[in-house]
Motif scaffolding. Sequence first.
Motif, PDB file in Angstrom:
ATOM      1  N   LEU A   1       0.709  -1.374  -0.155  1.00 47.74           N
ATOM      2  CA  LEU A   1       0.424  -0.193  -0.001  1.00 47.74           C
ATOM      3  C   LEU A   1       1.056   1.099  -0.377  1.00 47.74           C
ATOM      4  O   LEU A   1       1.123   2.422   1.523  1.00 47.74           O
ATOM      5  CB  LEU A   1      -1.000   0.427   1.265  1.00 47.74           C
ATOM      6  N   ASN A   2       1.151   2.030  -0.955  1.00 47.48           N
ATOM      7  CA  ASN A   2       2.391   2.824  -1.686  1.00 47.48           C
ATOM      8  C   ASN A   2       1.175   3.861  -1.338  1.00 47.48           C
ATOM      9  O   ASN A   2       0.737   4.136  -1.712  1.00 47.48           O
ATOM     10  CB  ASN A   2       2.667   2.289  -2.745  1.00 47.48           C
ATOM     11  N   VAL A   3       2.166   4.889  -0.103  1.00 43.37           N
ATOM     12  CA  VAL A   3       1.348   6.211  -0.390  1.00 43.37           C
ATOM     13  C   VAL A   3       2.635   7.001  -1.182  1.00 43.37           C
ATOM     14  O   VAL A   3       2.931   7.494   0.013  1.00 43.37           O
ATOM     15  CB  VAL A   3       0.921   6.309   0.964  1.00 43.37           C
ATOM     16  N   ALA A   4       2.301   8.508  -1.466  1.00 41.89           N
ATOM     17  CA  ALA A   4       2.561   9.520  -1.426  1.00 41.89           C
ATOM     18  C   ALA A   4       2.526  10.738  -1.114  1.00 41.89           C
ATOM     19  O   ALA A   4       1.572  10.381  -1.311  1.00 41.89           O
ATOM     20  CB  ALA A   4       2.799   9.659  -3.368  1.00 41.89           C
ATOM     21  N   PHE A   5       3.320  11.322  -0.427  1.00 46.52           N
ATOM     22  CA  PHE A   5       3.023  13.272   0.736  1.00 46.52           C
ATOM     23  C   PHE A   5       3.811  13.686   0.476  1.00 46.52           C
ATOM     24  O   PHE A   5       4.887  13.105   0.008  1.00 46.52           O
ATOM     25  CB  PHE A   5       2.623  11.925   1.713  1.00 46.52           C
ATOM     26  N   ALA A   6       3.786  15.126   0.770  1.00 48.23           N
ATOM     27  CA  ALA A   6       4.795  16.109   0.646  1.00 48.23           C
ATOM     28  C   ALA A   6       4.582  16.418   2.242  1.00 48.23           C
ATOM     29  O   ALA A   6       3.189  17.093   2.333  1.00 48.23           O
ATOM     30  CB  ALA A   6       4.816  16.566  -0.099  1.00 48.23           C
ATOM     31  N   LEU A   7       5.697  16.510   3.546  1.00 46.15           N
ATOM     32  CA  LEU A   7       6.207  16.928   4.346  1.00 46.15           C
ATOM     33  C   LEU A   7       6.249  18.078   4.173  1.00 46.15           C
ATOM     34  O   LEU A   7       7.188  18.870   3.698  1.00 46.15           O
ATOM     35  CB  LEU A   7       6.667  16.065   5.443  1.00 46.15           C
ATOM     36  N   GLY A  36       9.639  17.270   2.659  1.00 43.46           N
ATOM     37  CA  GLY A  36       9.499  16.637   0.542  1.00 43.46           C
ATOM     38  C   GLY A  36       8.325  16.095   0.519  1.00 43.46           C
ATOM     39  O   GLY A  36       7.781  15.525   1.701  1.00 43.46           O
ATOM     40  N   ARG A  37       8.929  15.557  -0.593  1.00 37.31           N
ATOM     41  CA  ARG A  37       7.762  14.340  -1.015  1.00 37.31           C
ATOM     42  C   ARG A  37       8.408  12.627  -0.532  1.00 37.31           C
ATOM     43  O   ARG A  37       9.754  12.946  -0.408  1.00 37.31           O
ATOM     44  CB  ARG A  37       7.388  14.533  -3.058  1.00 37.31           C
ATOM     45  N   HIS A  38       7.476  12.291  -0.349  1.00 33.22           N
ATOM     46  CA  HIS A  38       7.864  10.781   0.306  1.00 33.22           C
ATOM     47  C   HIS A  38       6.762   9.633  -0.399  1.00 33.22           C
ATOM     48  O   HIS A  38       5.999  10.493  -0.978  1.00 33.22           O
ATOM     49  CB  HIS A  38       8.598  10.874   1.625  1.00 33.22           C
ATOM     50  N   THR A  39       7.477   8.732  -0.266  1.00 35.41           N
ATOM     51  CA  THR A  39       6.318   7.437  -1.227  1.00 35.41           C
ATOM     52  C   THR A  39       6.881   6.842  -0.167  1.00 35.41           C
ATOM     53  O   THR A  39       8.040   6.213   0.217  1.00 35.41           O
ATOM     54  CB  THR A  39       6.740   7.098  -2.021  1.00 35.41           C
ATOM     55  N   VAL A  40       6.148   5.552   0.966  1.00 36.33           N
ATOM     56  CA  VAL A  40       6.557   4.730   1.860  1.00 36.33           C
ATOM     57  C   VAL A  40       5.384   3.770   1.619  1.00 36.33           C
ATOM     58  O   VAL A  40       4.364   3.927   0.816  1.00 36.33           O
ATOM     59  CB  VAL A  40       6.113   5.651   3.130  1.00 36.33           C
ATOM     60  N   ASP A  41       5.389   2.491   1.897  1.00 41.64           N
ATOM     61  CA  ASP A  41       4.569   1.468   2.214  1.00 41.64           C
ATOM     62  C   ASP A  41       4.204   1.534   3.041  1.00 41.64           C
ATOM     63  O   ASP A  41       4.524   1.311   4.339  1.00 41.64           O
ATOM     64  CB  ASP A  41       4.814  -0.300   1.978  1.00 41.64           C
ATOM     65  N   LEU A  42       2.950   2.284   3.618  1.00 37.84           N
ATOM     66  CA  LEU A  42       1.915   2.128   4.928  1.00 37.84           C
ATOM     67  C   LEU A  42       1.635   1.191   5.418  1.00 37.84           C
ATOM     68  O   LEU A  42       1.937   0.815   6.899  1.00 37.84           O
ATOM     69  CB  LEU A  42       0.806   3.119   4.229  1.00 37.84           C
ATOM     70  N   ALA A  43       1.263  -0.036   4.880  1.00 35.34           N
ATOM     71  CA  ALA A  43       1.167  -1.176   5.510  1.00 35.34           C
ATOM     72  C   ALA A  43       2.591  -2.599   5.658  1.00 35.34           C
ATOM     73  O   ALA A  43       2.700  -3.311   6.394  1.00 35.34           O
ATOM     74  CB  ALA A  43       0.206  -2.482   4.400  1.00 35.34           C
ATOM     75  N   PRO A  50      -8.968  -5.905   0.282  1.00 37.19           N
ATOM     76  CA  PRO A  50      -9.595  -5.042  -0.286  1.00 37.19           C
ATOM     77  C   PRO A  50     -10.450  -4.522   0.544  1.00 37.19           C
ATOM     78  O   PRO A  50     -11.579  -4.711   1.152  1.00 37.19           O
ATOM     79  CB  PRO A  50     -10.046  -5.714  -1.395  1.00 37.19           C
ATOM     80  N   GLY A  51     -10.790  -3.140  -0.065  1.00 38.11           N
ATOM     81  CA  GLY A  51     -12.108  -2.157  -0.039  1.00 38.11           C
ATOM     82  C   GLY A  51     -12.212  -0.471   0.099  1.00 38.11           C
ATOM     83  O   GLY A  51     -10.667  -0.608   0.424  1.00 38.11           O
ATOM     84  N   LEU A  52     -12.910   0.097   0.787  1.00 35.37           N
ATOM     85  CA  LEU A  52     -12.648   1.105   0.374  1.00 35.37           C
ATOM     86  C   LEU A  52     -12.093   1.918   2.491  1.00 35.37           C
ATOM     87  O   LEU A  52     -11.899   1.237   3.262  1.00 35.37           O
ATOM     88  CB  LEU A  52     -13.905   2.257   0.496  1.00 35.37           C
ATOM     89  N   TYR A  53     -11.310   2.432   2.151  1.00 35.91           N
ATOM     90  CA  TYR A  53     -10.236   3.151   3.135  1.00 35.91           C
ATOM     91  C   TYR A  53     -10.696   4.768   3.450  1.00 35.91           C
ATOM     92  O   TYR A  53     -10.215   5.576   2.884  1.00 35.91           O
ATOM     93  CB  TYR A  53      -9.000   2.574   3.506  1.00 35.91           C
ATOM     94  N   TRP A  54      -9.597   4.940   4.425  1.00 42.45           N
ATOM     95  CA  TRP A  54      -9.198   6.937   4.398  1.00 42.45           C
ATOM     96  C   TRP A  54      -7.860   6.900   5.252  1.00 42.45           C
ATOM     97  O   TRP A  54      -7.524   5.775   5.863  1.00 42.45           O
ATOM     98  CB  TRP A  54     -10.038   7.684   5.696  1.00 42.45           C
ATOM     99  N   VAL A  55      -6.781   7.685   4.067  1.00 44.69           N
ATOM    100  CA  VAL A  55      -5.259   7.699   5.230  1.00 44.69           C
ATOM    101  C   VAL A  55      -5.603   9.026   5.003  1.00 44.69           C
ATOM    102  O   VAL A  55      -5.893  10.053   4.399  1.00 44.69           O
ATOM    103  CB  VAL A  55      -4.777   7.623   3.311  1.00 44.69           C
ATOM    104  N   ARG A  56      -4.994   9.488   6.386  1.00 43.81           N
ATOM    105  CA  ARG A  56      -5.204  10.054   7.081  1.00 43.81           C
ATOM    106  C   ARG A  56      -3.614  10.569   7.459  1.00 43.81           C
ATOM    107  O   ARG A  56      -2.499   9.768   8.115  1.00 43.81           O
ATOM    108  CB  ARG A  56      -5.748  10.563   7.959  1.00 43.81           C
ATOM    109  N   LEU A  57      -2.501  11.850   6.770  1.00 44.74           N
ATOM    110  CA  LEU A  57      -1.834  12.821   6.666  1.00 44.74           C
ATOM    111  C   LEU A  57      -2.200  13.599   8.203  1.00 44.74           C
ATOM    112  O   LEU A  57      -2.965  14.628   7.954  1.00 44.74           O
ATOM    113  CB  LEU A  57      -0.847  12.936   5.597  1.00 44.74           C
TER     114      LEU A  57
END
Length: 72
Positions: A1-7, A36-43, A50-57
């Motif tokens: 579950l890769n999530v891209a975000f910027a701090l 800066g920008r990062h991508t992490v494997d959240l899981a 499988p399903g719907l979720y919320w990702v919160r930073l």
Amino acid sequence: LNVAFALPSGAAARLELLDLSGRRVVAREVGPMGVGRHTVDLAQGRSVAPGLYWVRLIQGTNRLTKRVTVVK
């Protein structure tokens, strides 16, 4: 579950994966990654159903929440 975000700062920050009823499925501290920008494997290699979720930073008083779909 890769999530891209910027701090915007190096302050403490956390990524959370929540189910649709708001229960935390996974959480990961990401503040030490710095600005800066990062991508992490959240899981972190674990299987997420499988399903719907919320990702919160969360960083300080700032919160950003996005809906995501996990597919197999």
